[in-house]
Design a protein around this motif. Structure first.
Motif, PDB file in Angstrom:
ATOM      1  N   ALA A   4       0.821  -1.213   0.000  1.00  0.00           N
ATOM      2  CA  ALA A   4       0.000   0.000   0.000  1.00  0.00           C
ATOM      3  C   ALA A   4       0.856   1.265   0.000  1.00  0.00           C
ATOM      4  O   ALA A   4       0.480   2.266  -0.610  1.00  0.00           O
ATOM      5  CB  ALA A   4      -0.943  -0.005   1.197  1.00  0.00           C
ATOM      6  N   GLN A   5       2.014   1.243   0.658  1.00  0.00           N
ATOM      7  CA  GLN A   5       2.848   2.448   0.701  1.00  0.00           C
ATOM      8  C   GLN A   5       3.500   2.766  -0.645  1.00  0.00           C
ATOM      9  O   GLN A   5       4.007   3.858  -0.845  1.00  0.00           O
ATOM     10  CB  GLN A   5       3.903   2.363   1.802  1.00  0.00           C
ATOM     11  CG  GLN A   5       4.949   1.300   1.581  1.00  0.00           C
ATOM     12  CD  GLN A   5       4.643   0.028   2.329  1.00  0.00           C
ATOM     13  OE1 GLN A   5       3.494  -0.250   2.646  1.00  0.00           O
ATOM     14  NE2 GLN A   5       5.672  -0.751   2.603  1.00  0.00           N
ATOM     15  N   ASP A   6       3.435   1.830  -1.610  1.00  0.00           N
ATOM     16  CA  ASP A   6       4.033   2.053  -2.932  1.00  0.00           C
ATOM     17  C   ASP A   6       3.047   2.666  -3.927  1.00  0.00           C
ATOM     18  O   ASP A   6       3.423   2.951  -5.058  1.00  0.00           O
ATOM     19  CB  ASP A   6       4.554   0.734  -3.501  1.00  0.00           C
ATOM     20  CG  ASP A   6       5.678   0.155  -2.651  1.00  0.00           C
ATOM     21  OD1 ASP A   6       6.409   0.950  -2.029  1.00  0.00           O
ATOM     22  OD2 ASP A   6       5.812  -1.080  -2.610  1.00  0.00           O
ATOM     23  N   ILE A   7       1.801   2.853  -3.533  1.00  0.00           N
ATOM     24  CA  ILE A   7       0.813   3.403  -4.458  1.00  0.00           C
ATOM     25  C   ILE A   7       1.097   4.880  -4.696  1.00  0.00           C
ATOM     26  O   ILE A   7       1.417   5.626  -3.774  1.00  0.00           O
ATOM     27  CB  ILE A   7      -0.628   3.159  -3.945  1.00  0.00           C
ATOM     28  CG1 ILE A   7      -1.631   3.359  -5.059  1.00  0.00           C
ATOM     29  CG2 ILE A   7      -0.955   4.034  -2.765  1.00  0.00           C
ATOM     30  CD1 ILE A   7      -3.017   2.841  -4.732  1.00  0.00           C
ATOM     31  N   PHE A  21      -7.692   3.611 -10.966  1.00  0.00           N
ATOM     32  CA  PHE A  21      -6.473   4.404 -11.047  1.00  0.00           C
ATOM     33  C   PHE A  21      -6.401   5.290  -9.821  1.00  0.00           C
ATOM     34  O   PHE A  21      -7.408   5.889  -9.423  1.00  0.00           O
ATOM     35  CB  PHE A  21      -6.474   5.308 -12.289  1.00  0.00           C
ATOM     36  CG  PHE A  21      -5.981   4.630 -13.525  1.00  0.00           C
ATOM     37  CD1 PHE A  21      -4.638   4.346 -13.688  1.00  0.00           C
ATOM     38  CD2 PHE A  21      -6.860   4.287 -14.526  1.00  0.00           C
ATOM     39  CE1 PHE A  21      -4.184   3.722 -14.831  1.00  0.00           C
ATOM     40  CE2 PHE A  21      -6.418   3.665 -15.679  1.00  0.00           C
ATOM     41  CZ  PHE A  21      -5.074   3.380 -15.829  1.00  0.00           C
ATOM     42  N   CYS A  22      -5.230   5.406  -9.230  1.00  0.00           N
ATOM     43  CA  CYS A  22      -5.043   6.303  -8.098  1.00  0.00           C
ATOM     44  C   CYS A  22      -4.914   7.727  -8.650  1.00  0.00           C
ATOM     45  O   CYS A  22      -4.061   8.001  -9.497  1.00  0.00           O
ATOM     46  CB  CYS A  22      -3.788   5.929  -7.319  1.00  0.00           C
ATOM     47  SG  CYS A  22      -3.442   7.059  -5.960  1.00  0.00           S
ATOM     48  N   VAL A  23      -5.789   8.618  -8.189  1.00  0.00           N
ATOM     49  CA  VAL A  23      -5.733  10.012  -8.637  1.00  0.00           C
ATOM     50  C   VAL A  23      -5.181  10.929  -7.551  1.00  0.00           C
ATOM     51  O   VAL A  23      -4.774  12.058  -7.832  1.00  0.00           O
ATOM     52  CB  VAL A  23      -7.117  10.524  -9.118  1.00  0.00           C
ATOM     53  CG1 VAL A  23      -7.520   9.821 -10.390  1.00  0.00           C
ATOM     54  CG2 VAL A  23      -8.172  10.371  -8.049  1.00  0.00           C
ATOM     55  N   GLU A  24      -5.155  10.444  -6.296  1.00  0.00           N
ATOM     56  CA  GLU A  24      -4.623  11.242  -5.195  1.00  0.00           C
ATOM     57  C   GLU A  24      -4.251  10.301  -4.063  1.00  0.00           C
ATOM     58  O   GLU A  24      -4.956   9.324  -3.795  1.00  0.00           O
ATOM     59  CB  GLU A  24      -5.698  12.223  -4.731  1.00  0.00           C
ATOM     60  CG  GLU A  24      -5.227  13.268  -3.764  1.00  0.00           C
ATOM     61  CD  GLU A  24      -6.350  14.243  -3.433  1.00  0.00           C
ATOM     62  OE1 GLU A  24      -6.617  14.411  -2.238  1.00  0.00           O
ATOM     63  OE2 GLU A  24      -6.940  14.822  -4.358  1.00  0.00           O
ATOM     64  N   ASN A  34      -1.514   3.319  13.888  1.00  0.00           N
ATOM     65  CA  ASN A  34      -0.631   2.900  12.797  1.00  0.00           C
ATOM     66  C   ASN A  34      -0.681   3.871  11.628  1.00  0.00           C
ATOM     67  O   ASN A  34      -1.677   4.547  11.401  1.00  0.00           O
ATOM     68  CB  ASN A  34      -1.045   1.504  12.308  1.00  0.00           C
ATOM     69  CG  ASN A  34      -0.834   0.451  13.369  1.00  0.00           C
ATOM     70  OD1 ASN A  34       0.056   0.571  14.200  1.00  0.00           O
ATOM     71  ND2 ASN A  34      -1.666  -0.571  13.351  1.00  0.00           N
ATOM     72  N   THR A  35       0.393   3.889  10.863  1.00  0.00           N
ATOM     73  CA  THR A  35       0.477   4.695   9.648  1.00  0.00           C
ATOM     74  C   THR A  35      -0.413   4.070   8.578  1.00  0.00           C
ATOM     75  O   THR A  35      -0.546   2.855   8.498  1.00  0.00           O
ATOM     76  CB  THR A  35       1.929   4.721   9.152  1.00  0.00           C
ATOM     77  OG1 THR A  35       2.754   5.177  10.222  1.00  0.00           O
ATOM     78  CG2 THR A  35       2.100   5.627   7.965  1.00  0.00           C
ATOM     79  N   PHE A  36      -1.044   4.913   7.747  1.00  0.00           N
ATOM     80  CA  PHE A  36      -1.898   4.408   6.683  1.00  0.00           C
ATOM     81  C   PHE A  36      -1.825   5.325   5.471  1.00  0.00           C
ATOM     82  O   PHE A  36      -1.301   6.436   5.551  1.00  0.00           O
ATOM     83  CB  PHE A  36      -3.359   4.232   7.158  1.00  0.00           C
ATOM     84  CG  PHE A  36      -4.027   5.494   7.615  1.00  0.00           C
ATOM     85  CD1 PHE A  36      -4.728   6.288   6.720  1.00  0.00           C
ATOM     86  CD2 PHE A  36      -3.974   5.884   8.948  1.00  0.00           C
ATOM     87  CE1 PHE A  36      -5.352   7.446   7.142  1.00  0.00           C
ATOM     88  CE2 PHE A  36      -4.590   7.041   9.378  1.00  0.00           C
ATOM     89  CZ  PHE A  36      -5.281   7.828   8.483  1.00  0.00           C
ATOM     90  N   MET A  37      -2.342   4.822   4.352  1.00  0.00           N
ATOM     91  CA  MET A  37      -2.407   5.605   3.107  1.00  0.00           C
ATOM     92  C   MET A  37      -3.863   5.976   2.864  1.00  0.00           C
ATOM     93  O   MET A  37      -4.731   5.118   2.862  1.00  0.00           O
ATOM     94  CB  MET A  37      -1.909   4.780   1.914  1.00  0.00           C
ATOM     95  CG  MET A  37      -0.446   4.427   1.948  1.00  0.00           C
ATOM     96  SD  MET A  37       0.622   5.835   1.762  1.00  0.00           S
ATOM     97  CE  MET A  37       0.432   6.170   0.043  1.00  0.00           C
ATOM     98  N   ASN A  55      -3.913   0.167   5.117  1.00  0.00           N
ATOM     99  CA  ASN A  55      -2.875   0.083   6.139  1.00  0.00           C
ATOM    100  C   ASN A  55      -1.530  -0.149   5.470  1.00  0.00           C
ATOM    101  O   ASN A  55      -1.445  -0.816   4.434  1.00  0.00           O
ATOM    102  CB  ASN A  55      -3.160  -1.055   7.118  1.00  0.00           C
ATOM    103  CG  ASN A  55      -4.385  -0.778   7.958  1.00  0.00           C
ATOM    104  OD1 ASN A  55      -4.629   0.359   8.347  1.00  0.00           O
ATOM    105  ND2 ASN A  55      -5.161  -1.810   8.231  1.00  0.00           N
ATOM    106  N   ILE A  56      -0.481   0.382   6.060  1.00  0.00           N
ATOM    107  CA  ILE A  56       0.863   0.182   5.527  1.00  0.00           C
ATOM    108  C   ILE A  56       1.184  -1.313   5.592  1.00  0.00           C
ATOM    109  O   ILE A  56       0.905  -1.976   6.580  1.00  0.00           O
ATOM    110  CB  ILE A  56       1.896   1.004   6.334  1.00  0.00           C
ATOM    111  CG1 ILE A  56       1.620   2.503   6.175  1.00  0.00           C
ATOM    112  CG2 ILE A  56       3.322   0.667   5.898  1.00  0.00           C
ATOM    113  CD1 ILE A  56       1.669   3.000   4.753  1.00  0.00           C
ATOM    114  N   GLY A  57       1.740  -1.846   4.519  1.00  0.00           N
ATOM    115  CA  GLY A  57       2.060  -3.266   4.449  1.00  0.00           C
ATOM    116  C   GLY A  57       0.952  -4.094   3.823  1.00  0.00           C
ATOM    117  O   GLY A  57       1.158  -5.255   3.505  1.00  0.00           O
TER     118      GLY A  57
END
Length: 153
Positions: A4-7, A21-24, A34-37, A55-57
């Motif tokens: 998820a952190q690579d998106i 598609f990821c637009v933002e 926890n850290t999240f995207m 979630n990260i990971g």
């Protein structure tokens, strides 16, 4: 599969059987927890935008996308005909593909609307009815990769 952190913007993922598609995106690191995207994803088929937290990971299925310039030519009945501007090849929105792998079909099982995964010659996975077997030709909608029908050879 990607984490998820690579998106990033422009990344295409498959989620719930649809392409987005990821637009933002925003990497959020709260004081507690926890850290999240936090992402905004645009549906490839209908253009709807949805917000989604990962979630990260967390593993996501990434999709390789090739962009080619096409030009609309004309409509022939229910088909729209497009031309590849590089090769001048014309194509409608439907394509015929051969199934290279699927679980064995069940003869006569046409009453239910149950689908099973099948791999086609391009390597893509398409959900097909239970009665479809390996080696058969099927018609696929190129916009969303959905099964349209069986093609008689």
């Amino acid at each position: 599969m990607i984490n998820a952190q690579d998106i990033k913007n422009g990344t295409c993922i498959r989620m719930d059987g649809r392409l987005y598609f990821c637009v933002e995106f925003l990497h959020v690191k709260p004081g507690k927890g926890n850290t999240f995207m936090r992402t905004k994803l645009k549906d490839v088929v209908d253009g709807r935008v949805l917000e989604r937290r990962f979630n990260i990971g967390e593993k996501l299925e990434d999709v390789r996308v090739e962009r080619r310039p096409f030009q609309y030519l004309y409509t022939d009945g229910d088909d729209d005909i497009f031309m590849n501007n590089e090769t001048f090849e014309q194509m409608p929105i439907k394509t015929v593909l051969k199934i290279t792998y699927t679980e064995p079909g069940l003869k006569g099982d046409t009453a239910t609307n149950t689908l099973k995964p099948a791999t086609v010659e391009t390597g893509a996975e398409v959900r097909v009815p239970l009665f479809i077997n390996e080696g058969e030709l099927i018609e696929v909608d190129t916009r969303d990769g959905s099964y349209i029908g069986r093609v008689k050879a």
